[in-house]
Enzyme design. Sequence first.
Site, PDB file in Angstrom:
ATOM      1  N   TYR A 134      -1.751  -1.173  10.968  1.00 31.61           N
ATOM      2  CA  TYR A 134      -1.993  -1.671   9.609  1.00 31.61           C
ATOM      3  C   TYR A 134      -0.800  -1.339   8.712  1.00 31.61           C
ATOM      4  O   TYR A 134      -0.231  -2.217   8.046  1.00 31.61           O
ATOM      5  CB  TYR A 134      -3.275  -1.069   9.021  1.00 31.61           C
ATOM      6  CG  TYR A 134      -3.404  -1.315   7.530  1.00 31.61           C
ATOM      7  CD1 TYR A 134      -3.705  -2.577   7.043  1.00 31.61           C
ATOM      8  CD2 TYR A 134      -3.195  -0.284   6.603  1.00 31.61           C
ATOM      9  CE1 TYR A 134      -3.791  -2.814   5.667  1.00 31.61           C
ATOM     10  CE2 TYR A 134      -3.284  -0.508   5.238  1.00 31.61           C
ATOM     11  CZ  TYR A 134      -3.586  -1.764   4.778  1.00 31.61           C
ATOM     12  OH  TYR A 134      -3.666  -1.997   3.424  1.00 31.61           O
TER      13      TYR A 134
ATOM     14  N   LYS B 290       2.145  -3.846   6.839  1.00 34.17           N
ATOM     15  CA  LYS B 290       2.523  -3.864   5.416  1.00 34.17           C
ATOM     16  C   LYS B 290       4.029  -3.648   5.268  1.00 34.17           C
ATOM     17  O   LYS B 290       4.699  -4.309   4.472  1.00 34.17           O
ATOM     18  CB  LYS B 290       1.767  -2.784   4.640  1.00 34.17           C
ATOM     19  CG  LYS B 290       0.284  -3.071   4.488  1.00 34.17           C
ATOM     20  CD  LYS B 290       0.029  -4.186   3.495  1.00 34.17           C
ATOM     21  CE  LYS B 290      -1.379  -4.696   3.520  1.00 34.17           C
ATOM     22  NZ  LYS B 290      -1.601  -5.936   2.787  1.00 34.17           N
TER      23      LYS B 290
ATOM     24  N   SER C 299       0.838  -1.199   0.000  1.00 29.74           N
ATOM     25  CA  SER C 299       0.000   0.000   0.000  1.00 29.74           C
ATOM     26  C   SER C 299       0.869   1.244   0.000  1.00 29.74           C
ATOM     27  O   SER C 299       1.990   1.241   0.545  1.00 29.74           O
ATOM     28  CB  SER C 299      -0.860  -0.030   1.261  1.00 29.74           C
ATOM     29  OG  SER C 299      -1.425   1.232   1.506  1.00 29.74           O
TER      30      SER C 299
HETATM   31  P1  NAD Z   1     -10.885  -7.265   1.214  1.00 29.03           P
HETATM   32  O1  NAD Z   1     -11.078  -7.293   2.685  1.00 29.03           O
HETATM   33  O2  NAD Z   1     -12.041  -6.964   0.343  1.00 29.03           O
HETATM   34  O3  NAD Z   1     -10.248  -8.654   0.732  1.00 29.03           O
HETATM   35  C1  NAD Z   1      -9.378  -9.405   1.534  1.00 29.03           C
HETATM   36  C2  NAD Z   1      -9.854 -10.846   1.511  1.00 29.03           C
HETATM   37  O4  NAD Z   1      -8.964 -11.629   2.311  1.00 29.03           O
HETATM   38  C3  NAD Z   1     -11.252 -11.022   2.099  1.00 29.03           C
HETATM   39  O5  NAD Z   1     -12.053 -11.755   1.195  1.00 29.03           O
HETATM   40  C4  NAD Z   1     -11.029 -11.781   3.388  1.00 29.03           C
HETATM   41  O6  NAD Z   1     -12.095 -12.650   3.683  1.00 29.03           O
HETATM   42  C5  NAD Z   1      -9.737 -12.524   3.097  1.00 29.03           C
HETATM   43  N1  NAD Z   1      -8.912 -12.843   4.271  1.00 29.03           N
HETATM   44  C6  NAD Z   1      -8.568 -12.030   5.303  1.00 29.03           C
HETATM   45  N2  NAD Z   1      -7.771 -12.685   6.159  1.00 29.03           N
HETATM   46  C7  NAD Z   1      -7.601 -13.938   5.663  1.00 29.03           C
HETATM   47  C8  NAD Z   1      -6.891 -15.070   6.094  1.00 29.03           C
HETATM   48  N3  NAD Z   1      -6.179 -15.043   7.228  1.00 29.03           N
HETATM   49  N4  NAD Z   1      -6.926 -16.199   5.356  1.00 29.03           N
HETATM   50  C9  NAD Z   1      -7.657 -16.232   4.209  1.00 29.03           C
HETATM   51  N5  NAD Z   1      -8.367 -15.183   3.753  1.00 29.03           N
HETATM   52  C10 NAD Z   1      -8.331 -14.054   4.468  1.00 29.03           C
HETATM   53  O7  NAD Z   1      -9.684  -6.238   0.919  1.00 29.03           O
HETATM   54  P2  NAD Z   1      -9.198  -5.622  -0.464  1.00 29.03           P
HETATM   55  O8  NAD Z   1      -9.595  -4.205  -0.487  1.00 29.03           O
HETATM   56  O9  NAD Z   1      -9.544  -6.496  -1.578  1.00 29.03           O
HETATM   57  O10 NAD Z   1      -7.622  -5.650  -0.219  1.00 29.03           O
HETATM   58  C11 NAD Z   1      -6.817  -6.723  -0.632  1.00 29.03           C
HETATM   59  C12 NAD Z   1      -5.383  -6.483  -0.172  1.00 29.03           C
HETATM   60  O11 NAD Z   1      -4.934  -5.252  -0.693  1.00 29.03           O
HETATM   61  C13 NAD Z   1      -5.212  -6.401   1.343  1.00 29.03           C
HETATM   62  O12 NAD Z   1      -3.999  -7.040   1.690  1.00 29.03           O
HETATM   63  C14 NAD Z   1      -5.127  -4.916   1.603  1.00 29.03           C
HETATM   64  O13 NAD Z   1      -4.393  -4.626   2.757  1.00 29.03           O
HETATM   65  C15 NAD Z   1      -4.421  -4.446   0.355  1.00 29.03           C
HETATM   66  N6  NAD Z   1      -4.692  -3.027   0.048  1.00 29.03           N
HETATM   67  C16 NAD Z   1      -6.005  -2.621  -0.071  1.00 29.03           C
HETATM   68  C17 NAD Z   1      -6.293  -1.282  -0.322  1.00 29.03           C
HETATM   69  C18 NAD Z   1      -7.716  -0.794  -0.438  1.00 29.03           C
HETATM   70  O14 NAD Z   1      -7.952   0.387  -0.359  1.00 29.03           O
HETATM   71  N7  NAD Z   1      -8.710  -1.659  -0.664  1.00 29.03           N
HETATM   72  C19 NAD Z   1      -5.229  -0.357  -0.466  1.00 29.03           C
HETATM   73  C20 NAD Z   1      -3.917  -0.811  -0.358  1.00 29.03           C
HETATM   74  C21 NAD Z   1      -3.666  -2.149  -0.095  1.00 29.03           C
HETATM   75  C1  UD1 Z   2      -6.785   4.933   3.733  1.00 36.17           C
HETATM   76  C2  UD1 Z   2      -5.842   4.413   4.784  1.00 36.17           C
HETATM   77  C3  UD1 Z   2      -4.603   3.858   4.116  1.00 36.17           C
HETATM   78  C4  UD1 Z   2      -4.981   2.808   3.095  1.00 36.17           C
HETATM   79  C5  UD1 Z   2      -5.932   3.429   2.076  1.00 36.17           C
HETATM   80  C6  UD1 Z   2      -6.388   2.416   1.072  1.00 36.17           C
HETATM   81  C7  UD1 Z   2      -6.341   5.855   6.719  1.00 36.17           C
HETATM   82  C8  UD1 Z   2      -5.822   6.902   7.641  1.00 36.17           C
HETATM   83  N1  UD1 Z   2      -5.510   5.487   5.705  1.00 36.17           N
HETATM   84  O1  UD1 Z   2      -6.137   5.977   3.057  1.00 36.17           O
HETATM   85  O2  UD1 Z   2      -3.756   3.280   5.082  1.00 36.17           O
HETATM   86  O3  UD1 Z   2      -3.845   2.319   2.426  1.00 36.17           O
HETATM   87  O4  UD1 Z   2      -7.079   3.925   2.779  1.00 36.17           O
HETATM   88  O5  UD1 Z   2      -7.174   3.005   0.104  1.00 36.17           O
HETATM   89  O6  UD1 Z   2      -7.434   5.344   6.874  1.00 36.17           O
HETATM   90  N2  UD1 Z   2     -12.509  11.143   3.650  1.00 36.17           N
HETATM   91  C9  UD1 Z   2     -13.544  11.980   4.030  1.00 36.17           C
HETATM   92  N3  UD1 Z   2     -14.666  11.422   4.576  1.00 36.17           N
HETATM   93  C10 UD1 Z   2     -14.819  10.077   4.739  1.00 36.17           C
HETATM   94  C11 UD1 Z   2     -13.759   9.224   4.337  1.00 36.17           C
HETATM   95  C12 UD1 Z   2     -12.612   9.792   3.807  1.00 36.17           C
HETATM   96  O7  UD1 Z   2     -13.437  13.195   3.898  1.00 36.17           O
HETATM   97  O8  UD1 Z   2     -15.865   9.633   5.262  1.00 36.17           O
HETATM   98  C13 UD1 Z   2     -11.302  11.736   3.032  1.00 36.17           C
HETATM   99  C14 UD1 Z   2     -10.013  11.471   3.776  1.00 36.17           C
HETATM  100  O9  UD1 Z   2      -9.776  12.442   4.744  1.00 36.17           O
HETATM  101  C15 UD1 Z   2      -8.990  11.489   2.627  1.00 36.17           C
HETATM  102  C16 UD1 Z   2      -9.783  10.950   1.429  1.00 36.17           C
HETATM  103  O10 UD1 Z   2     -11.153  11.134   1.754  1.00 36.17           O
HETATM  104  O11 UD1 Z   2      -8.600  12.800   2.334  1.00 36.17           O
HETATM  105  C17 UD1 Z   2      -9.538   9.469   1.160  1.00 36.17           C
HETATM  106  O12 UD1 Z   2      -9.780   8.746   2.346  1.00 36.17           O
HETATM  107  P1  UD1 Z   2      -9.752   7.145   2.389  1.00 36.17           P
HETATM  108  O13 UD1 Z   2     -10.621   6.603   1.317  1.00 36.17           O
HETATM  109  O14 UD1 Z   2     -10.034   6.712   3.793  1.00 36.17           O
HETATM  110  O15 UD1 Z   2      -8.262   6.768   1.978  1.00 36.17           O
HETATM  111  P2  UD1 Z   2      -6.873   7.272   2.622  1.00 36.17           P
HETATM  112  O16 UD1 Z   2      -7.075   8.111   3.808  1.00 36.17           O
HETATM  113  O17 UD1 Z   2      -6.063   7.835   1.516  1.00 36.17           O
END
Ligand code: NAD
Ligand code: UD1
Length: 338
Positions: free
Chosen positions: A148, A152, A124
């Site tokens: 979190y 990572k 991330s």
């Molecule tokens: P998500 O929660 O939708 O998907 C994660 C999946 O992993 C879920 O289906 C959950 O059931 C499964 N899971 C969790 N723990 C597990 C375990 N111990 N064994 C087997 N399955 C397990 O999340 P996502 O948004 O699809 O994110 C996927 C990955 O990307 C994560 O590692 C997350 O940290 C990373 N990531 C997500 C974002 C974001 O904004 N969505 C941003 C940066 C990084």
């Molecule tokens: C968040 C996580 C980051 C993660 C990323 C994944 C935090 C502090 N950081 O980042 O670790 O990797 O998601 O996508 O949670 N906002 C509002 N109102 C809301 C929600 C968000 O104003 O109800 C604003 C936030 O202040 C920010 C922007 O929207 O400026 C994006 O927020 P968000 O979607 O939570 O993502 P990040 O904060 O970038």
Amino acid sequence: MNVLVTGGMGYIGSHTCIQMIDAGMNPVILDNLYNSKNTVLERIEKVSGVKPTFIEGDVRNKSLVVDVLKAHNIDAVIHFAGLKAVGESVQKPLEYYDNNVNGTLVLVDAMRDCDVKTLVFSSSATVYGDPASVPITEDFPTSATNPYGRSKLMVEECLTDFQKANPDWSITLLRYFNPVGSHPTGELGEDPQGIPNNLMPFVSQVAVGRREFLSVFGHDYPTKDGTGVRDYIHVMDLSDGHVAALQKVGSKQGLHVYNLGTGNGYSVLDMVKAFEAASGKEVPYQLVDRRPGDIAECWADPAKATKELGWQAIRTLEEMTADTWRWQSKNPQGYPES
Ligand code: NAD
Ligand code: UD1
């Protein structure tokens, strides 16, 4: 190519499975359904025409992972499984380190036993902490401000050390910026449980009438309109980035690190306006205090991924918001239970 996709029932994993199938790969999903539902599998089948093999189980269960790697003749692993809510990680650090750090170590240990040496890991942009400047390149210093983010960063460090000690492995760290959007059919999308932490799911739940108004966290940042600026990337582009990583560096020994972002920054109010235009719905909002731990702005320099993976984000802000709305309006309560 048989690819184990841990967390493949989740938001990013499910979309990636579809793009993998489209590219001729065979995804095998391992997911414990902690944050996803069984019905995702039917949607993947509906959209792609293929129902991937799904094993319900935990990535921390080494003997299960070994069995899956062997039974399905796995060539490579994409590791999405983990926990991802920043606020929750502060309350439950042990669960986060166990799922995210221990989960990865168990997975890699099982892969080593089975001679599977290609791994793509979901990292991330949070590993950049509060960056000194934008756009962010992969060589920027890393840091963490919450469990979190630390989990990572720890995984990145563990995998870096492991790859050094095992130079014949290919390990790719993909640093995602802010994934949004959904499959253009509206059949798959982000389905957060409870109150959404992230901006776009919250905005779309306001538009669909599940929530009254959006709280905009902070309006005094040094940005163009005072609200936070992020690099929102369409989940389909992000998914294509995984396919490109497997195709381009999946067979190349080494540690590979890429930003997956668009290189564009949009403010919270930009996102609200774009969403209103795409949905034809008003999104009422209130300007409130900053959310602790938030940074003013963050966007990627994605040039390295473009050069080395031949990948770049091509979907527009209009597509991000229109696709989010299609998913949300077709599935106002998210995925059905069964
Ligand atoms: P998500 O929660 O939708 O998907 C994660 C999946 O992993 C879920 O289906 C959950 O059931 C499964 N899971 C969790 N723990 C597990 C375990 N111990 N064994 C087997 N399955 C397990 O999340 P996502 O948004 O699809 O994110 C996927 C990955 O990307 C994560 O590692 C997350 O940290 C990373 N990531 C997500 C974002 C974001 O904004 N969505 C941003 C940066 C990084
Ligand atoms: C968040 C996580 C980051 C993660 C990323 C994944 C935090 C502090 N950081 O980042 O670790 O990797 O998601 O996508 O949670 N906002 C509002 N109102 C809301 C929600 C968000 O104003 O109800 C604003 C936030 O202040 C920010 C922007 O929207 O400026 C994006 O927020 P968000 O979607 O939570 O993502 P990040 O904060 O970038």
